[in-house]
Design a protein around this motif. Structure first.
Motif, PDB file in Angstrom:
ATOM      1  N   LYS A  47     -37.256 -24.695 106.997  1.00 21.38           N
ATOM      2  CA  LYS A  47     -36.037 -25.048 106.262  1.00 21.38           C
ATOM      3  C   LYS A  47     -35.238 -23.809 105.884  1.00 21.38           C
ATOM      4  N   GLN A  48     -35.950 -22.739 105.523  1.00 19.72           N
ATOM      5  CA  GLN A  48     -35.280 -21.489 105.173  1.00 19.72           C
ATOM      6  C   GLN A  48     -34.457 -20.962 106.348  1.00 19.72           C
ATOM      7  N   MET A  49     -35.032 -20.974 107.541  1.00 16.12           N
ATOM      8  CA  MET A  49     -34.307 -20.485 108.720  1.00 16.12           C
ATOM      9  C   MET A  49     -33.168 -21.423 109.106  1.00 16.12           C
ATOM     10  N   ALA A  50     -33.405 -22.717 108.971  1.00 11.19           N
ATOM     11  CA  ALA A  50     -32.348 -23.680 109.282  1.00 11.19           C
ATOM     12  C   ALA A  50     -31.177 -23.512 108.319  1.00 11.19           C
ATOM     13  N   ASP A  51     -31.474 -23.342 107.039  1.00  9.72           N
ATOM     14  CA  ASP A  51     -30.417 -23.162 106.043  1.00  9.72           C
ATOM     15  C   ASP A  51     -29.645 -21.866 106.262  1.00  9.72           C
ATOM     16  N   ALA A  52     -30.327 -20.848 106.810  1.00 16.03           N
ATOM     17  CA  ALA A  52     -29.665 -19.570 107.075  1.00 16.03           C
ATOM     18  C   ALA A  52     -28.781 -19.630 108.320  1.00 16.03           C
ATOM     19  N   PHE A  56     -32.419 -20.738 117.088  1.00 19.87           N
ATOM     20  CA  PHE A  56     -33.722 -20.788 117.760  1.00 19.87           C
ATOM     21  C   PHE A  56     -34.803 -20.465 116.726  1.00 19.87           C
ATOM     22  N   ILE A  57     -35.373 -21.518 116.144  1.00 21.70           N
ATOM     23  CA  ILE A  57     -36.377 -21.393 115.092  1.00 21.70           C
ATOM     24  C   ILE A  57     -37.754 -21.612 115.711  1.00 21.70           C
ATOM     25  N   PRO A  58     -38.680 -20.670 115.544  1.00 21.47           N
ATOM     26  CA  PRO A  58     -39.982 -20.819 116.205  1.00 21.47           C
ATOM     27  C   PRO A  58     -40.921 -21.768 115.462  1.00 21.47           C
ATOM     28  N   LYS A 145     -40.003 -31.376 113.593  1.00 17.99           N
ATOM     29  CA  LYS A 145     -38.996 -32.362 114.001  1.00 17.99           C
ATOM     30  C   LYS A 145     -38.870 -33.478 112.973  1.00 17.99           C
ATOM     31  N   ALA A 146     -39.996 -33.875 112.388  1.00 19.12           N
ATOM     32  CA  ALA A 146     -39.979 -34.922 111.373  1.00 19.12           C
ATOM     33  C   ALA A 146     -39.221 -34.474 110.121  1.00 19.12           C
ATOM     34  N   LEU A 147     -39.121 -33.163 109.938  1.00 24.81           N
ATOM     35  CA  LEU A 147     -38.375 -32.601 108.815  1.00 24.81           C
ATOM     36  C   LEU A 147     -36.906 -32.382 109.160  1.00 24.81           C
ATOM     37  N   GLY A 148     -36.545 -32.736 110.393  1.00 25.51           N
ATOM     38  CA  GLY A 148     -35.166 -32.572 110.827  1.00 25.51           C
ATOM     39  C   GLY A 148     -34.858 -31.210 111.411  1.00 25.51           C
ATOM     40  N   SER A 349     -31.730  -1.912  97.570  1.00 20.75           N
ATOM     41  CA  SER A 349     -30.573  -1.983  98.470  1.00 20.75           C
ATOM     42  C   SER A 349     -30.889  -1.413  99.848  1.00 20.75           C
ATOM     43  N   TRP A 350     -31.919  -0.581  99.935  1.00 28.91           N
ATOM     44  CA  TRP A 350     -32.303   0.026 101.214  1.00 28.91           C
ATOM     45  C   TRP A 350     -33.220  -0.871 102.036  1.00 28.91           C
ATOM     46  N   LEU A 351     -33.759  -1.912 101.407  1.00 30.01           N
ATOM     47  CA  LEU A 351     -34.851  -2.673 102.010  1.00 30.01           C
ATOM     48  C   LEU A 351     -34.418  -4.050 102.514  1.00 30.01           C
ATOM     49  N   ALA A 352     -35.170  -4.534 103.486  1.00 22.51           N
ATOM     50  CA  ALA A 352     -35.019  -5.916 103.962  1.00 22.51           C
ATOM     51  C   ALA A 352     -36.391  -6.388 104.418  1.00 22.51           C
ATOM     52  N   PHE A 353     -36.923  -7.402 103.731  1.00 28.99           N
ATOM     53  CA  PHE A 353     -38.182  -8.004 104.146  1.00 28.99           C
ATOM     54  C   PHE A 353     -37.843  -9.174 105.088  1.00 28.99           C
ATOM     55  N   ALA A 354     -38.819  -9.974 105.427  1.00 29.22           N
ATOM     56  CA  ALA A 354     -38.604 -11.020 106.429  1.00 29.22           C
ATOM     57  C   ALA A 354     -37.442 -11.946 106.065  1.00 29.22           C
ATOM     58  N   ALA A 355     -37.407 -12.418 104.824  1.00 33.27           N
ATOM     59  CA  ALA A 355     -36.340 -13.340 104.414  1.00 33.27           C
ATOM     60  C   ALA A 355     -34.968 -12.696 104.563  1.00 33.27           C
ATOM     61  N   GLN A 356     -34.877 -11.411 104.244  1.00 32.14           N
ATOM     62  CA  GLN A 356     -33.593 -10.716 104.348  1.00 32.14           C
ATOM     63  C   GLN A 356     -33.232 -10.435 105.810  1.00 32.14           C
ATOM     64  N   LYS A 357     -34.235 -10.216 106.639  1.00 28.16           N
ATOM     65  CA  LYS A 357     -33.963  -9.957 108.063  1.00 28.16           C
ATOM     66  C   LYS A 357     -33.434 -11.218 108.768  1.00 28.16           C
ATOM     67  N   VAL A 358     -33.882 -12.369 108.292  1.00 28.07           N
ATOM     68  CA  VAL A 358     -33.335 -13.626 108.815  1.00 28.07           C
ATOM     69  C   VAL A 358     -31.823 -13.672 108.555  1.00 28.07           C
ATOM     70  N   VAL A 359     -31.433 -13.285 107.360  1.00 27.14           N
ATOM     71  CA  VAL A 359     -30.004 -13.264 107.005  1.00 27.14           C
ATOM     72  C   VAL A 359     -29.263 -12.237 107.856  1.00 27.14           C
ATOM     73  N   GLU A 360     -29.870 -11.059 108.054  1.00 29.19           N
ATOM     74  CA  GLU A 360     -29.230 -10.031 108.871  1.00 29.19           C
ATOM     75  C   GLU A 360     -28.960 -10.521 110.291  1.00 29.19           C
ATOM     76  N   VAL A 361     -29.937 -11.197 110.876  1.00 31.41           N
ATOM     77  CA  VAL A 361     -29.767 -11.734 112.231  1.00 31.41           C
ATOM     78  C   VAL A 361     -28.573 -12.674 112.283  1.00 31.41           C
ATOM     79  N   ASN A 362     -28.506 -13.565 111.316  1.00 26.08           N
ATOM     80  CA  ASN A 362     -27.416 -14.534 111.347  1.00 26.08           C
ATOM     81  C   ASN A 362     -26.062 -13.900 111.044  1.00 26.08           C
ATOM     82  N   MET A 363     -26.038 -12.893 110.184  1.00 29.91           N
ATOM     83  CA  MET A 363     -24.789 -12.188 109.890  1.00 29.91           C
ATOM     84  C   MET A 363     -24.257 -11.475 111.135  1.00 29.91           C
TER      85      MET A 363
END
Length: 531
Positions: A47-52, A56-58, A145-148, A349-363
């Motif tokens: 859901k986090q990746m879909a919302d971002a 292509f969500i693995p 898929k059941a979660l949409g 401000s210098w860091l990006a963990f997994a959740a932040q990297k998802v945002v970077e990809v989409n940006m």
């Protein structure tokens, strides 16, 4: 523009899976309790990746232990000593293979390429009876898929699986693991068939061994494998991912010529030479999954530099065939920066963990599509500049000292025999002296004392007294055991890396430990101080 994440951490933002696993292993919770925690984590990640806005969500990148062990279970390649009699493999056999049990040892564990992640090494021989023994890949696709959320199921590729295995004990030295390819492909075909029936439109095969220095025989195995899978894969969009390094030119030719494959993923952070291969020749009409966001470290991406790379690639493969991606799975990073409440604003401000990297990809994907978030890019550029100029990173005194080093500073003034003689005169050790590596067990009581001192619940005098008492205990124990070289047991320190790092500038420490069950380090190195 499309965006993709190769894989995501499994432990949970607050190490939920770690605690659930430990509770299950200790017999304090049931398998159902563990599976509930795992399902909740998977759901929140999808859901986090879909919302971002990730396209292509693995799926099937979750594992209770590791993805290679999951593949071993999928193929039913259980060594006989674990007593599996067939059918769907359960958690008891799964964890026995990973951790051993009272009667049999675990399978070998080794490094996953050059990362701090580990995997359980498959033990294979000519007599292994492969069978479709775990439907996890299909079940997790259906679960999402059941979660949409329509995901891309991920499988460890058949050739990489075999190349990452080892011959079982007693197997003839001339046995070739690749000779088993024809035996495992029918199971891969079954999995693919079930995924198609479940509605999957894409499938991802991870073939990271393609970045290794493979001879022609091993490269030929990729051609043979995907030629045999071609008919089964018909109707699916097939993506093959490589990562961790440049892909050699010959392997690049083999990969981009594989039958039935429509997309290719490359690590363009570590694989800088791969860019030249793509610019020189990329198959027309195929998808390029460009791994420009680093999946292996905790730094915020240089978005301007990545966008420049993507713009160049867009001119080669076309706007509709370029997918913005991570360089590898985000499994190798911490999970979410939001939980790091003790890091100051500048460092965060210098860091990006997994959740932040998802945002970077989409940006980056949005910027390519003409929807650039100027405020986000401006803040990123400011953070990059801040890190480059900060005295926390650039220490002039260290730079000056490093520049003044001479060749003689790297060698001892006396030879080893003279040092040994001096040591022996001082210590008078026996021929085979005994000692320990330094640290003794960190007991529950010791951890309590340190925790209470840190929380200011006990005084410094009380803390020092408790530490000295612990030192006396371990010294007396060593004297009782007639140890030659005594140690004090290091009761005053926490995690080794954290303890030493706290004594130095250029380090900061996170509240949450790394993202993987095997990752024990608790610190993030912020600077070499000689940049």
């Amino acid at each position: 523009m499309a965006s993709q994440i190769v894989g995501y951490p499994r432990m949970g933002p607050k190490r939920e899976l770690k605690f659930a696993l430990e509770s299950f292993w200790d017999g304090k919770s049931s398998a159902e309790d563990l599976q509930k925690v795992a399902a909740d984590l998977r759901s929140s990640i999808w859901k986090q990746m879909a919302d971002a806005g990730i396209k292509f969500i693995p799926s099937n990148t979750f594992a209770y232990y590791d993805q290679v062990l999951d593949t071993t279970v999928m193929l039913g390649a259980v060594p006989p000593r674990y007593g599996w009699k067939g059918g769907e493999i359960g958690l008891d056999v799964y964890f026995s293979m990973a951790r051993g049990n009272a009667s049999v040892p675990a399978m070998e564990m080794t490094k996953w390429f050059d990362t701090n992640y580990h995997y359980i090494v498959p033990e294979l021989g000519p007599d292994v009876k492969f069978s479709y023994a775990s439907h996890k890949a299909v079940n997790e696709y259906k679960e999402a898929k059941a979660l949409g959320v329509n995901t891309v199921p991920v499988l460890v590729g058949p050739v990489s699986y075999l190349l990452l295995s080892k011959p079982a004990k007693g197997v003839d030295k001339d046995f070739s693991l690749l000779s088993l390819l024809g035996k495992i492909l029918p199971i891969y075909k079954e999995v693919v068939s079930e995924l198609k029936a479940a509605g999957a439109s894409w499938i991802q095969f991870d073939e990271p061994t393609l970045v290794m220095d493979l001879d022609s025989h091993k490269l030929q195995a990729f051609t043979e494998a995907y030629a045999q899978l071609e008919s089964s894969l018909s109707g699916l969009n097939v993506l093959i991912e490589t990562y961790f390094a440049d892909i050699p030119a010959e392997a690049y030719k083999v990969l981009t010529s594989l039958k039935g494959v429509i997309g290719f993923g490359f690590d363009l952070v570590r694989g800088t030479k791969t860019l030249d291969l793509i610019k020189g020749a990329f198959p027309k009409g195929k998808y390029l999954f460009a791994g420009v966001v680093d999946g292996r470290n905790i730094w915020a991406n240089d978005l301007a530099a990545s966008l420049s790379t993507l713009n160049a690639l867009e001119g080669i493969v076309g706007k509709d065939k370029l997918v913005v991606s991570t360089s590898c799975s985000l499994l190798h990073t911490a999970v979410d920066l939001v939980n790091e409440t003790k890091l100051d604003k500048e460092i965060k401000s210098w860091l990006a963990f997994a959740a932040q990297k998802v945002v970077e990809v989409n940006m980056l994907a949005k910027a390519l599509a003409g929807q650039k978030d100027e405020a986000f890019f401006t803040a990123n550029a400011a953070a990059q500049a801040s890190r480059r100029s900060s005295p926390r990173v650039t220490n002039q005194a260290v730079q000056k000292a490093a520049a003044a080093l001479k060749g003689s500073d790297h060698s001892r003034a006396t030879n080893v025999s003279a040092r040994l003689d001096a040591q022996q005169k001082k210590l008078n050790l026996p021929i085979l002296p005994t000692t320990t590596t330094g640290s003794f067990p960190q007991t529950v009581e010791l951890r309590r004392v340190r925790r209470e001192y840190k929380a200011k619940k006990i005084s410094e005098d009380e803390y020092v007294k408790a530490i000295k008492e612990e030192i006396n205990k371990v010294v007396e124990l060593q004297e009782e055991l007639d140890i030659d070289v005594l140690v004090h047991g290091e009761p005053e320190r926490n995690d080794m890396v954290e303890y030493f790092g706290e004594q130095l500038s250029g380090f900061a420490f996170t509240v949450m430990v790394g993202s993987s069950l095997m990752a024990l380090a608790v610190s993030n190195l912020l600077s070499s101080m000689v940049m």
